[in-house]
Write a protein that holds these residues in place. Structure first.
Motif, PDB file in Angstrom:
ATOM      1  N   MET A 106       0.832  -1.195   0.000  1.00 30.39           N
ATOM      2  CA  MET A 106       0.000   0.000   0.000  1.00 30.39           C
ATOM      3  C   MET A 106       0.875   1.258   0.000  1.00 30.39           C
ATOM      4  O   MET A 106       1.982   1.248   0.540  1.00 30.39           O
ATOM      5  CB  MET A 106      -0.846  -0.048   1.276  1.00 30.39           C
ATOM      6  N   CYS A 107       0.357   2.325  -0.591  1.00 30.67           N
ATOM      7  CA  CYS A 107       1.080   3.600  -0.615  1.00 30.67           C
ATOM      8  C   CYS A 107       1.480   4.017   0.804  1.00 30.67           C
ATOM      9  O   CYS A 107       0.701   3.910   1.740  1.00 30.67           O
ATOM     10  CB  CYS A 107       0.192   4.682  -1.232  1.00 30.67           C
ATOM     11  N   ARG A 108       2.695   4.527   0.948  1.00 30.82           N
ATOM     12  CA  ARG A 108       3.182   4.975   2.262  1.00 30.82           C
ATOM     13  C   ARG A 108       2.370   6.112   2.837  1.00 30.82           C
ATOM     14  O   ARG A 108       2.465   6.399   4.022  1.00 30.82           O
ATOM     15  CB  ARG A 108       4.604   5.527   2.109  1.00 30.82           C
ATOM     16  N   GLN A 109       1.642   6.808   1.967  1.00 32.20           N
ATOM     17  CA  GLN A 109       0.905   7.983   2.447  1.00 32.20           C
ATOM     18  C   GLN A 109      -0.502   7.656   2.917  1.00 32.20           C
ATOM     19  O   GLN A 109      -1.181   8.512   3.460  1.00 32.20           O
ATOM     20  CB  GLN A 109       0.840   9.050   1.333  1.00 32.20           C
ATOM     21  N   ARG A 155      -0.732  13.897   0.825  1.00 29.64           N
ATOM     22  CA  ARG A 155      -0.922  13.750  -0.614  1.00 29.64           C
ATOM     23  C   ARG A 155      -0.273  12.447  -1.068  1.00 29.64           C
ATOM     24  O   ARG A 155       0.851  12.130  -0.676  1.00 29.64           O
ATOM     25  CB  ARG A 155      -0.263  14.917  -1.346  1.00 29.64           C
ATOM     26  N   SER A 156      -1.011  11.697  -1.857  1.00 33.85           N
ATOM     27  CA  SER A 156      -0.477  10.454  -2.404  1.00 33.85           C
ATOM     28  C   SER A 156      -0.651  10.506  -3.905  1.00 33.85           C
ATOM     29  O   SER A 156      -1.735  10.838  -4.386  1.00 33.85           O
ATOM     30  CB  SER A 156      -1.279   9.261  -1.852  1.00 33.85           C
ATOM     31  N   SER A 157       0.412  10.239  -4.664  1.00 36.06           N
ATOM     32  CA  SER A 157       0.230  10.220  -6.117  1.00 36.06           C
ATOM     33  C   SER A 157       0.340   8.804  -6.659  1.00 36.06           C
ATOM     34  O   SER A 157       0.439   8.605  -7.855  1.00 36.06           O
ATOM     35  CB  SER A 157       1.201  11.176  -6.814  1.00 36.06           C
ATOM     36  N   CYS A 158       0.306   7.795  -5.759  1.00 34.10           N
ATOM     37  CA  CYS A 158       0.293   6.409  -6.217  1.00 34.10           C
ATOM     38  C   CYS A 158      -0.940   6.186  -7.095  1.00 34.10           C
ATOM     39  O   CYS A 158      -1.952   6.816  -6.865  1.00 34.10           O
ATOM     40  CB  CYS A 158       0.256   5.448  -5.027  1.00 34.10           C
ATOM     41  N   PRO A 159      -0.930   5.320  -8.082  1.00 30.06           N
ATOM     42  CA  PRO A 159       0.146   4.359  -8.377  1.00 30.06           C
ATOM     43  C   PRO A 159       1.328   4.923  -9.165  1.00 30.06           C
ATOM     44  O   PRO A 159       2.138   4.144  -9.658  1.00 30.06           O
ATOM     45  CB  PRO A 159      -0.601   3.286  -9.198  1.00 30.06           C
ATOM     46  N   ASP A 197       6.678   7.758  -8.703  1.00 34.45           N
ATOM     47  CA  ASP A 197       7.441   8.791  -8.020  1.00 34.45           C
ATOM     48  C   ASP A 197       6.917   9.091  -6.627  1.00 34.45           C
ATOM     49  O   ASP A 197       7.538   9.827  -5.867  1.00 34.45           O
ATOM     50  CB  ASP A 197       7.459  10.083  -8.851  1.00 34.45           C
ATOM     51  N   CYS A 198       5.747   8.532  -6.302  1.00 35.55           N
ATOM     52  CA  CYS A 198       5.181   8.804  -4.982  1.00 35.55           C
ATOM     53  C   CYS A 198       5.983   8.085  -3.906  1.00 35.55           C
ATOM     54  O   CYS A 198       6.582   8.700  -3.049  1.00 35.55           O
ATOM     55  CB  CYS A 198       3.730   8.367  -4.943  1.00 35.55           C
ATOM     56  N   CYS A 199       5.998   6.762  -3.951  1.00 37.20           N
ATOM     57  CA  CYS A 199       6.656   6.041  -2.873  1.00 37.20           C
ATOM     58  C   CYS A 199       7.085   4.646  -3.285  1.00 37.20           C
ATOM     59  O   CYS A 199       7.710   3.939  -2.527  1.00 37.20           O
ATOM     60  CB  CYS A 199       5.740   5.965  -1.656  1.00 37.20           C
ATOM     61  N   GLN A 200       6.714   4.207  -4.480  1.00 36.38           N
ATOM     62  CA  GLN A 200       7.049   2.848  -4.871  1.00 36.38           C
ATOM     63  C   GLN A 200       8.538   2.718  -5.228  1.00 36.38           C
ATOM     64  O   GLN A 200       9.081   1.634  -5.241  1.00 36.38           O
ATOM     65  CB  GLN A 200       6.181   2.355  -6.030  1.00 36.38           C
TER      66      GLN A 200
HETATM   67 ZN    ZN Z   1       2.496   6.283  -2.697  1.00 36.88          ZN
END
Ligand code: ZN
Length: 456
Positions: free
Chosen positions: A327-330, A395-399, A402-405
């Motif tokens: 899951m996204c870190r955010q 703020r999450s820009s997943c998928p 550049d967000c956190c993956q």
């Molecule tokens: Zn993310």
């Protein structure tokens, strides 16, 4: 030669020889010698492991098959093999028996099959807003049969339910590790452990076990069938402990007061936070006109359960499976682990490429590991919930990668090629691991760790 013919020749009762024949007793050397003499064969012949003939081999195999509990579960009468029964008939029966064994062990699926089955099930759940009207009806009828009149379901009523299905409840200490309960259908007994297994309280497990019976489940045909049955039995369990007729008015009232809260729901019905949050999604769309999402993830972010009909986009693999993805870190399910008080409810607004969501997240501690249970709705629906005034907003820009993956570029530059993590073994339900060079390892976490320690 019959057993009594042979018995007469060696001076033993036929019943004693029968014990030898069936492998229940071992003969003394002297008896072995007399038997060999009576049968006019060398003693070695009797000690040889190979069957003396193809015919004997088939007869032995059929005898063994008929002793297998799986074979006996078919309820056929014992087949005595006479001299006139042709070999190909026995071969035919043995082939059917092999197929029976093979088909009954099928629910162990490959990870691909498991992922596909999960994705298909989620598609169906999404289609019906996670509401299973026919299971609600079975649960309501069953509760009615034991005199349920409303409110939370008492322990005494649960015991009447066990009786209603003609079962007897036994608490044991030595339940196999791989199961939560065992049902003996012959003696109509349900075996349970008294302790809580993670979030699964004995009464939850009991209701889920009864679910298989109430819903007339048969031995699962394949993994997809197994999965469907598990979802249905869990649904039934929740519908019994949190009856629709009690939960819906309760939630409607809370919504009218703009005080919807999963903790209250869990408290009022004495169920785990996970069950309360998941049950909320069952009735949210059908009865409250709310679309929502639900997730269960561990501290590493690995997703164990996920459901959404509010447009939230989960990370997924090429088969459309979400379980095992990170899951996204955010997201709230990750941030709750870092909250100052990780065991109280955490609220958060998350801006995503698909809109803003409001989520409440809570950690349910368990034996093996802690799980975050999250329930979320779109921004505009947060007004019905307690906790909407939170100032947590991320703020999450997943998928988008550049967000956190991917680890931050600067960090990656410093550590790429210089880190060799040893992955912790995952005891994942579906043995589905997140992709990566070291499956299940979060590179960013490893790099951060290295950074911290390199500096210290
Ligand atoms: Zn993310």
């Amino acid at each position: 030669m019959t057993l009594s013919d042979l018995g007469a020749k060696v001076g033993r009762a036929p019943s004693q020889l029968s014990l030898l024949e069936n492998g229940r007793r071992e003969p003394k050397l002297s008896l072995l010698q007399s038997l060999a003499a009576a049968l006019e064969v060398p003693v070695e012949e009797l000690l040889r492991r190979q069957p003396p003939s193809r015919r004997a081999q088939l007869e032995i195999a059929l005898e063994e098959a008929q002793r297998d509990p799986l074979y006996q579960s078919l309820g056929l009468s014992y087949l005595k093999v006479g001299k006139r029964m042709p070999n190909d008939v026995i071969e035919h029966i043995l082939a059917l028996y092999e197929e029976l064994k093979r088909s009954r062990t099928k629910p162990t699926a490959s990870p691909e099959e498991a992922r596909k089955a999960n994705a298909e099930l989620r598609r169906q759940m999404h289609e019906r807003g996670n509401y299973f009207g026919e299971i609600e009806q079975v649960a309501a009828r069953t509760l009615g049969a034991v005199g349920y009149r409303g409110g939370a379901v008492s322990q005494g009523m649960l015991m009447s339910l066990v009786q209603h299905f003609g079962f007897d409840l036994r608490y044991v200490q030595d339940l196999p590790h791989s199961v939560r309960s065992v049902t003996d259908l012959r003696n109509r007994r349900i075996y349970l452990e008294r302790e809580q297994l993670g979030m699964h309280t004995p009464r939850t497990i009991l209701m889920q076990t009864l679910g298989h019976i109430a819903l007339d489940h048969d031995v699962p045909r394949d993994f997809a069938d197994f999965l469907r049955q598990r979802v249905e039995a869990n649904y039934f369990g929740a519908a019994m402990l949190m009856p629709e007729s009690a939960v819906v008015p309760y939630l409607q009232e809370a919504k009218a007061a703009r005080e919807l809260s999963v903790e209250d729901l869990a408290d009022v019905f004495s169920v785990s936070y996970e069950m309360a949050a998941h049950r909320f999604t069952n009735v949210a769309t059908h009865h409250l006109g709310l679309q929502s999402h639900f997730t269960k993830n561990d501290e590493s972010g690995t997703i164990y359960k996920a459901y959404a009909n509010d447009g939230l986009i989960f990370p997924q693999d090429s088969d459309g499976a979400i379980e095992g993805q990170r899951m996204c870190r955010q997201w709230a399910g990750r941030h709750v682990f870092a909250a100052p008080d990780r065991f109280s409810v955490y609220y958060q607004y998350t801006d995503t490429p698909n809109g803003t969501y409001w989520c409440l997240s809570h950690i349910d501690p368990s034996h093996e590991r802690d799980f975050a249970i999250t329930l979320g709705v779109r921004f505009e629906d947060s007004r019905w919930f307690r906790g909407r005034e939170t100032t947590n907003r991320v703020r999450s820009s997943c998928p988008d990668g550049d967000c956190c993956q991917r680890p931050p570029a600067e960090l990656a530059q410093r550590w790429e090629g210089m880190a060799w993590p040893s992955a912790r073994a995952h005891s994942h339900v579906l043995s589905v691991l997140p992709p990566g060079a070291f499956p299940g390892v979060d590179d960013a976490d490893v790099y951060e760790f290295l950074d911290r320690h390199a500096q210290g």
